[in-house]
Design a protein around this motif. Structure first.
Motif, short mmCIF file in Angstrom:
data_model
loop_
_atom_site.label_atom_id
_atom_site.label_comp_id
_atom_site.label_asym_id
_atom_site.label_seq_id
_atom_site.Cartn_x
_atom_site.Cartn_y
_atom_site.Cartn_z
N MET A 118 24.67 51.20 17.42
CA MET A 118 24.18 49.94 17.95
C MET A 118 25.25 49.29 18.82
SD MET A 118 22.30 47.01 15.70
CE MET A 118 21.18 45.86 16.50
N ASP A 119 24.83 48.70 19.93
CA ASP A 119 25.76 48.00 20.82
C ASP A 119 24.99 46.94 21.60
OD1 ASP A 119 28.32 47.56 21.94
OD2 ASP A 119 27.79 48.71 23.72
N HIS A 120 25.56 45.74 21.68
CA HIS A 120 24.94 44.64 22.41
C HIS A 120 23.48 44.43 22.01
CE1 HIS A 120 28.52 44.22 24.78
NE2 HIS A 120 28.40 45.42 25.33
N GLY A 121 23.21 44.49 20.71
CA GLY A 121 21.88 44.18 20.21
C GLY A 121 20.84 45.26 20.39
N ALA A 122 21.27 46.48 20.76
CA ALA A 122 20.30 47.56 21.01
C ALA A 122 20.77 48.85 20.32
CB ALA A 122 20.15 47.81 22.51
N ILE A 123 19.82 49.68 19.91
CA ILE A 123 20.12 51.03 19.42
C ILE A 123 20.28 51.93 20.63
CG2 ILE A 123 19.32 52.98 18.06
CD1 ILE A 123 19.81 50.60 16.30
N ILE A 124 21.48 52.49 20.79
CA ILE A 124 21.73 53.32 21.97
C ILE A 124 21.67 54.81 21.65
CG2 ILE A 124 23.06 51.55 23.17
CD1 ILE A 124 25.63 52.98 22.28
N ALA A 125 21.67 55.17 20.37
CA ALA A 125 21.52 56.58 19.98
C ALA A 125 21.17 56.63 18.50
CB ALA A 125 22.81 57.36 20.24
N GLU A 126 20.44 57.66 18.12
CA GLU A 126 20.05 57.81 16.71
C GLU A 126 19.84 59.28 16.41
OE1 GLU A 126 16.45 56.63 13.59
OE2 GLU A 126 16.49 55.73 15.59
N GLY A 127 20.23 59.70 15.21
CA GLY A 127 20.02 61.07 14.78
C GLY A 127 20.99 61.47 13.69
N THR A 128 20.98 62.75 13.33
CA THR A 128 21.97 63.26 12.40
C THR A 128 23.32 63.33 13.12
OG1 THR A 128 21.64 65.56 13.02
CG2 THR A 128 20.20 64.67 11.29
N LEU A 129 24.38 63.53 12.35
CA LEU A 129 25.71 63.63 12.95
C LEU A 129 25.75 64.77 13.95
CD1 LEU A 129 28.63 62.69 13.08
CD2 LEU A 129 29.12 64.11 11.07
N GLU A 130 25.17 65.91 13.60
CA GLU A 130 25.18 67.06 14.51
C GLU A 130 24.37 66.77 15.78
OE1 GLU A 130 27.08 69.74 14.39
OE2 GLU A 130 27.94 68.72 12.66
N GLU A 131 23.25 66.10 15.63
CA GLU A 131 22.43 65.75 16.80
C GLU A 131 23.19 64.82 17.74
OE1 GLU A 131 17.97 66.12 14.79
OE2 GLU A 131 19.03 64.20 14.82
N LEU A 132 23.89 63.86 17.17
CA LEU A 132 24.65 62.92 18.00
C LEU A 132 25.83 63.62 18.67
CD1 LEU A 132 24.60 59.79 15.67
CD2 LEU A 132 23.36 60.09 17.82
N ARG A 133 26.50 64.48 17.93
CA ARG A 133 27.63 65.22 18.51
C ARG A 133 27.17 66.10 19.67
NH1 ARG A 133 30.53 67.29 12.94
NH2 ARG A 133 32.01 65.57 12.68
N SER A 134 25.96 66.63 19.56
CA SER A 134 25.47 67.54 20.60
C SER A 134 25.27 66.84 21.94
CB SER A 134 24.16 68.19 20.16
OG SER A 134 23.11 67.24 20.14
N THR A 135 25.16 65.49 21.92
CA THR A 135 24.96 64.77 23.18
C THR A 135 26.20 64.80 24.05
OG1 THR A 135 25.65 62.61 22.26
CG2 THR A 135 23.33 63.20 22.07
N VAL A 136 27.37 65.09 23.43
CA VAL A 136 28.59 65.17 24.23
C VAL A 136 28.93 66.58 24.64
CG1 VAL A 136 30.37 63.41 24.13
CG2 VAL A 136 29.58 64.32 22.04
N GLY A 137 28.17 67.57 24.11
CA GLY A 137 28.38 68.95 24.52
C GLY A 137 29.74 69.47 24.11
N ASP A 138 30.38 70.24 24.99
CA ASP A 138 31.65 70.89 24.68
C ASP A 138 32.83 70.04 25.12
OD1 ASP A 138 31.18 71.09 27.36
OD2 ASP A 138 31.89 73.15 27.56
#
Length: 311
Positions: free
Chosen positions: A207-227
């Motif tokens: 959450m940032d500035h009153g909004a959900i900016i990402a949601e998921g399992t830890l692995e799902e969130l990590r995958s958004t940054v790739g390698d």
């Protein structure tokens, strides 16, 4: 199966939007983390779920039924551990627990049993008859949690429960959260400490500035940054332009300076670190420490917002 679900939850204070229409669910039996910097809107969100603050808009569902206009239904299944200590300092720990147990309308014999059980959870049976104002900050936090467990809630909401406490109490609280979850208590856990959320939570909303900016399992969130890796440099001193110079290097996606630390998001951190250090040395800046961190929630937050979680 969802225990609670919020849809379009919003809170405005005049022209200030504290929470701007968030959606998420907490499944029965999980530890769900709400992660974000101070001021992100976490406490306002859980205050609305707990029925302490009236939403400007949106709905809150408990077991699939809208309880937005009937917050007492949520309170029947809820244990709340607030960010501020909710104890009477001139009473002992045991006296505080008896007081809060009566607020839950627990009858005498059951109340006595639950108080002893809560003291055992807190690990403070030997200090049960001492006044709260003689306790350390960490001990107060532990009794604060014990008070929320007296009526054996189905859902436990914990708002920044480890702020400003000693490492021993922090470790005890994290272990208590895991133990409660093993005993079928669903936990909604808010924090700005990335490592706590990574350690505890099966699913996470950032959450940032009153909004959900990402949601998921830890692995799902990590995958958004790739390698990508995060390279953190702690420096003796650094001009503001140094982060911009590092950001221009090949393979560097972002670089942000906070106090004496420059945090960079890079592809293949181990391969890029030499070029980063060379740039720092050319600027005449001494490096106190360097750390290469594989993708974590800090990396996710940095990628999504362009700033570090601790900013």
């Amino acid at each position: 199966m969802s225990l609670i679900e919020v849809r379009g939850l919003r809170k405005e204070y005049g022209k200030v939007v504290a929470v701007g229409g968030v959606d998420f669910r907490v499944d029965k039996g999980e530890i769900f983390g709400l992660l974000g910097p101070n001021g992100a809107g976490k406490s306002t969100t859980i205050s609305m779920i707990a029925g302490l603050v009236t939403p400007t808009a949106g709905s809150i569902f408990l077991h699939g039924k809208d309880v937005t206009k009937a917050p007492h239904r949520m309170k029947e299944v809820l244990g709340l551990v607030p960010q501020d200590i909710a104890l009477y300092p001139s009473l002992t720990a045991r006296e505080n627990l008896f007081f809060w147990g009566r607020m839950y309308s627990l009858p005498g014999p059951l109340l006595r049993e639950r108080v002893e059980e809560a003291l055992e959870y807190a690990g403070l049976k030997d200090r049960a008859n001492d006044r709260i104002d003689t306790y350390s900050g960490g001990m107060k936090r532990r009794i604060n949690i014990a008070a929320a467990l007296l009526h054996r809630p189905e859902l436990l909401i914990m708002d920044e429960p480890t702020v400003g406490i000693d490492p021993q109490s922090r470790s005890h609280i994290l272990e208590t959260v895991q133990r409660l979850n093993r005993e079928d208590v669903t936990v909604l856990y808010t924090s700005h400490y990335m490592e706590e959320v990574e350690y505890l939570c099966s699913r996470i909303a950032i959450m940032d500035h009153g909004a959900i900016i990402a949601e998921g399992t830890l692995e799902e969130l990590r995958s958004t940054v790739g390698d990508t890796d995060s390279v953190e440099l702690t420096l003796s001193d650094a001009p503001g332009s140094l982060a911009e110079e590092i950001a221009g290097l090949p393979g560097v996606l972002q670089a942000k300076k906070v106090d004496s630390t420059i945090t960079t998001l890079v592809k293949d951190g181990h391969e890029r670190v030499a070029a980063i250090l060379e740039t720092v040395y050319r600027a005449g800046v001494k490096v106190r420490s360097i750390q290469i961190v594989e993708p974590n929630l800090e990396s996710v937050f940095l990628k999504l917002t362009g700033r570090a979680l601790r900013d």
